[in-house]
Write an enzyme that holds these catalytic residues in place. Structure first.
Site, short mmCIF file in Angstrom:
data_model
loop_
_atom_site.label_atom_id
_atom_site.label_comp_id
_atom_site.label_asym_id
_atom_site.label_seq_id
_atom_site.Cartn_x
_atom_site.Cartn_y
_atom_site.Cartn_z
N ARG A 44 0.84 -1.22 0.00
CA ARG A 44 0.00 0.00 0.00
C ARG A 44 0.87 1.27 0.00
O ARG A 44 0.57 2.26 0.68
CB ARG A 44 -0.94 0.03 1.21
N SER A 94 -10.57 -0.46 3.32
CA SER A 94 -9.79 -0.53 4.57
C SER A 94 -9.35 0.87 4.98
O SER A 94 -8.73 1.58 4.18
CB SER A 94 -8.54 -1.38 4.37
N GLU A 148 -4.50 4.01 5.93
CA GLU A 148 -4.32 3.80 4.48
C GLU A 148 -4.96 4.97 3.72
O GLU A 148 -4.47 5.42 2.68
CB GLU A 148 -4.98 2.48 4.06
P1 FAD Z 1 -8.71 8.83 -5.04
O1 FAD Z 1 -9.41 8.42 -3.81
O2 FAD Z 1 -9.40 9.82 -5.91
O3 FAD Z 1 -7.27 9.39 -4.66
C1 FAD Z 1 -6.47 8.70 -3.74
C2 FAD Z 1 -5.16 9.50 -3.56
O4 FAD Z 1 -4.40 9.45 -4.76
C3 FAD Z 1 -5.39 10.98 -3.26
O5 FAD Z 1 -4.35 11.41 -2.41
C4 FAD Z 1 -5.26 11.63 -4.63
O6 FAD Z 1 -4.85 12.99 -4.54
C5 FAD Z 1 -4.19 10.76 -5.29
N1 FAD Z 1 -4.38 10.63 -6.74
C6 FAD Z 1 -5.49 10.21 -7.38
N2 FAD Z 1 -5.27 10.20 -8.71
C7 FAD Z 1 -3.99 10.60 -8.90
C8 FAD Z 1 -3.18 10.80 -10.05
N3 FAD Z 1 -3.62 10.57 -11.28
N4 FAD Z 1 -1.90 11.25 -9.87
C9 FAD Z 1 -1.42 11.49 -8.62
N5 FAD Z 1 -2.14 11.33 -7.51
C10 FAD Z 1 -3.41 10.89 -7.64
N6 FAD Z 1 -7.54 -0.58 -2.35
C11 FAD Z 1 -6.74 -1.66 -2.50
O7 FAD Z 1 -5.51 -1.52 -2.67
N7 FAD Z 1 -7.23 -2.93 -2.46
C12 FAD Z 1 -8.55 -3.17 -2.29
O8 FAD Z 1 -8.96 -4.33 -2.26
C13 FAD Z 1 -9.42 -2.06 -2.14
N8 FAD Z 1 -10.74 -2.25 -1.93
C14 FAD Z 1 -11.56 -1.19 -1.77
C15 FAD Z 1 -12.94 -1.42 -1.57
C16 FAD Z 1 -13.82 -0.37 -1.41
C17 FAD Z 1 -15.29 -0.65 -1.21
C18 FAD Z 1 -13.32 0.96 -1.47
C19 FAD Z 1 -14.27 2.12 -1.34
C20 FAD Z 1 -11.97 1.21 -1.64
C21 FAD Z 1 -11.08 0.14 -1.80
N9 FAD Z 1 -9.70 0.32 -1.98
C22 FAD Z 1 -8.87 -0.75 -2.17
C23 FAD Z 1 -9.12 1.69 -1.98
C24 FAD Z 1 -9.22 2.42 -3.34
O9 FAD Z 1 -10.15 1.78 -4.17
C25 FAD Z 1 -7.87 2.46 -4.05
O10 FAD Z 1 -6.92 3.10 -3.25
C26 FAD Z 1 -7.96 3.18 -5.39
O11 FAD Z 1 -6.77 3.03 -6.12
C27 FAD Z 1 -8.24 4.68 -5.25
O12 FAD Z 1 -8.51 5.20 -6.53
P2 FAD Z 1 -9.25 6.58 -6.71
O13 FAD Z 1 -9.19 6.92 -8.16
O14 FAD Z 1 -10.60 6.53 -6.12
O15 FAD Z 1 -8.31 7.55 -5.88
N1 EPU Z 2 -11.15 -10.11 10.41
C1 EPU Z 2 -11.73 -10.13 11.65
N2 EPU Z 2 -12.71 -9.21 11.92
C2 EPU Z 2 -13.11 -8.30 11.01
C3 EPU Z 2 -12.48 -8.25 9.74
C4 EPU Z 2 -11.49 -9.18 9.48
O1 EPU Z 2 -11.41 -10.95 12.50
O2 EPU Z 2 -14.01 -7.51 11.32
C5 EPU Z 2 -10.12 -11.12 10.10
C6 EPU Z 2 -10.68 -12.14 9.09
O3 EPU Z 2 -11.37 -13.17 9.72
C7 EPU Z 2 -9.44 -12.64 8.42
C8 EPU Z 2 -8.51 -11.42 8.46
O4 EPU Z 2 -9.04 -10.54 9.43
O5 EPU Z 2 -8.84 -13.65 9.17
C9 EPU Z 2 -8.39 -10.72 7.10
O6 EPU Z 2 -9.64 -10.20 6.68
P1 EPU Z 2 -10.01 -10.03 5.14
O7 EPU Z 2 -9.73 -11.29 4.39
O8 EPU Z 2 -11.39 -9.48 5.09
O9 EPU Z 2 -8.96 -9.01 4.58
P2 EPU Z 2 -8.30 -7.68 5.20
O10 EPU Z 2 -6.94 -8.01 5.71
O11 EPU Z 2 -9.24 -7.03 6.15
C10 EPU Z 2 -7.07 -6.95 3.02
C11 EPU Z 2 -6.90 -5.66 2.30
C12 EPU Z 2 -8.10 -5.39 1.40
C13 EPU Z 2 -8.19 -6.53 0.38
C14 EPU Z 2 -8.34 -7.85 1.12
C15 EPU Z 2 -8.26 -9.03 0.16
C16 EPU Z 2 -5.48 -4.19 3.61
C17 EPU Z 2 -5.41 -3.01 4.51
N3 EPU Z 2 -6.71 -4.56 3.23
O12 EPU Z 2 -8.19 -6.79 3.88
O13 EPU Z 2 -7.89 -4.17 0.71
O14 EPU Z 2 -9.29 -6.33 -0.49
O15 EPU Z 2 -7.28 -8.01 2.08
O16 EPU Z 2 -6.96 -9.17 -0.32
O17 EPU Z 2 -4.46 -4.76 3.24
C18 EPU Z 2 -8.24 -1.80 0.87
O18 EPU Z 2 -7.02 -1.68 0.82
O19 EPU Z 2 -9.03 -0.81 0.92
C19 EPU Z 2 -8.83 -3.14 0.86
C20 EPU Z 2 -10.13 -3.36 0.97
#
Ligand code: FAD
Ligand code: EPU
Length: 338
Positions: free
Chosen positions: A164, A238, A334
């Site tokens: 991240r 997250s 994050e």
């Molecule tokens: P924004 O929120 O618009 O911007 C994020 C940051 O990047 C800001 O600081 C912004 O200024 C900067 N930025 C944006 N675009 C640019 C650019 N072109 N150049 C320079 N800086 C820029 N993330 C994960 O890694 N894994 C996941 O599984 C994951 N699951 C998610 C699930 C949900 C339901 C949600 C809501 C979010 C999740 N995220 C996850 C976080 C998010 O989706 C990612 O970080 C994504 O890449 C953000 O993209 P965005 O375009 O919305 O960025």
């Molecule tokens: N868990 C709990 N309680 C909770 C939530 C999770 O005990 O309320 C435990 C689960 O049981 C499991 C562990 O935590 O043992 C991991 O949970 P999960 O598989 O849901 O994944 P996570 O670690 O919470 C990470 C990433 C996600 C990504 C998933 C799948 C980070 C910070 N988050 O979540 O990324 O989608 O794994 O790879 O690394 C994001 O970055 O925004 C994001 C959603």
């Protein structure tokens, strides 16, 4: 370039926070970036770039110019029997790009299905999910240097990708706008189903033979069952990173908390799920007025409708304090606070 004045950012961030921008500029080209950053019109204004707003927490109005990145285009640059190099405009939607790859048989991003946001923000924190990180398919990117207006190329080593993390979230924060990302994708995909939940889901789907389509669909199914949809309840995925701690610290915690979960990092360190720590500290499902902690995923902070960013930030600090006092672990945010 379309520029609106005094605009609510509520539709532009997945927390659904109702803060205003002094100006909202729709950026579709490098010329538009020049207009924001190099010409006199916005000289005295603060500036920020926004993609899909899925990883930002607005704690107050942004008095300056918010440039919403809508630079588009997907283009194949080079192709061999084994792989393909694709250039993608930073304002393209990430998941639509994943589907574009899956349809054409280009492997590498299928495990990253359904992550919200834009292609340009993906390198910013080296997005990751289900055993894959962006850096594995990343070739290079082009970025607009704010101080000079020049376009600069960054290759994988230049980006200093980590969990991240990239240089754009660290030492180069706010110095570049990512405008184009180049991906190297495989035409002979190797499926990554090492993440247990993917295998279980593929079995439930009664999949006999792996394909990009069904791995992508399995990831979509898991995500939809685990993570709240921002259209239903405001959130940014997250809120914190999963902390990496010393093995010795982990062993001491295991003696006290027998159920504690961990993933190996290296010889000396392990990663602990922040969701587990937050749940054990008693926060899962917590609600204080309009803000709270999701009742199925404790790592996700939520806006129940009319919450304020500053209240979410306050709640996140209380959670950090409580996890520190219970486990001696510091949770790092994050989400990007504005
Ligand atoms: P924004 O929120 O618009 O911007 C994020 C940051 O990047 C800001 O600081 C912004 O200024 C900067 N930025 C944006 N675009 C640019 C650019 N072109 N150049 C320079 N800086 C820029 N993330 C994960 O890694 N894994 C996941 O599984 C994951 N699951 C998610 C699930 C949900 C339901 C949600 C809501 C979010 C999740 N995220 C996850 C976080 C998010 O989706 C990612 O970080 C994504 O890449 C953000 O993209 P965005 O375009 O919305 O960025
Ligand atoms: N868990 C709990 N309680 C909770 C939530 C999770 O005990 O309320 C435990 C689960 O049981 C499991 C562990 O935590 O043992 C991991 O949970 P999960 O598989 O849901 O994944 P996570 O670690 O919470 C990470 C990433 C996600 C990504 C998933 C799948 C980070 C910070 N988050 O979540 O990324 O989608 O794994 O790879 O690394 C994001 O970055 O925004 C994001 C959603």
């Amino acid at each position: 370039m379309i520029v609106q004045q005094n605009v609510s950012l509520k539709p532009y961030n997945t927390f659904g926070l109702n803060e205003n921008a002094g100006f909202l500029a729709i950026v579709t080209s490098i010329d538009d970036l020049d207009e924001i950053y190099q010409t006199g019109r916005f000289r005295s204004q603060k500036k920020m770039i926004l993609g899909g707003g899925s990883n930002v927490l607005f704690t107050r109005g942004f008095t300056g110019v918010v440039g919403k990145n809508e630079i588009r285009g997907i283009e194949i640059q080079r192709e061999t029997k084994e792989d393909v190099l694709v250039a993608v405009g930073a304002g393209e939607n990430w998941h639509q790009f994943v589907l574009w790859c899956v349809e054409r048989g280009y492997g590498g991003v299928e495990n990253l299905s359904l992550i919200p946001g834009t292609v340009g923000a993906a390198p910013m924190q080296n997005i990751g999910a289900y055993g894959v990180e962006l850096k594995e398919v990343f070739h290079s990117l082009e970025a607009y240097e704010i101080s000079s207006g020049k376009t600069i190329s960054f290759f994988r080593e230049d980006c200093k990708f980590g969990y991240r993390y990239s240089i754009f979230k660290g030492e180069l924060r706010d110095e570049y706008v990512i405008t184009k990302v180049f991906f190297k994708l495989s035409k002979q995909p190797v499926f990554n189903t090492s993440y247990g939940a993917i295998q279980d889901t593929l079995e439930k789907m009664e999949v006999k033979k792996f394909s990009l389509q069904n791995v992508s669909q399995a990831v979509i199914n898991i995500r939809q069952s685990k993570l709240p949809d921002p259209l239903d309840i405001g959130n940014a995925g997250s809120f914190f990173k999963n902390p990496v701690i010393e093995k010795l610290h982990f062993e001491a915690l295991s003696a006290q908390f027998a159920q504690i979960v961990s993933y190996p990092v290296d010889e000396e360190k392990v990663k602990v799920p922040a969701g587990w720590l937050i749940e054990q500290a008693g926060w899962k499902g917590f609600r204080d007025g309009e803000v709270g902690v999701h009742d199925r995923q404790a790592l996700v902070l939520v806006n129940h409708g009319n919450g304020r960013g500053r209240d979410l930030l306050k709640l996140s600090k209380e959670i950090q304090k409580s996890v520190q006092s219970t486990f001696g672990i510091d949770l790092e945010r994050e989400v990007n606070v504005v």
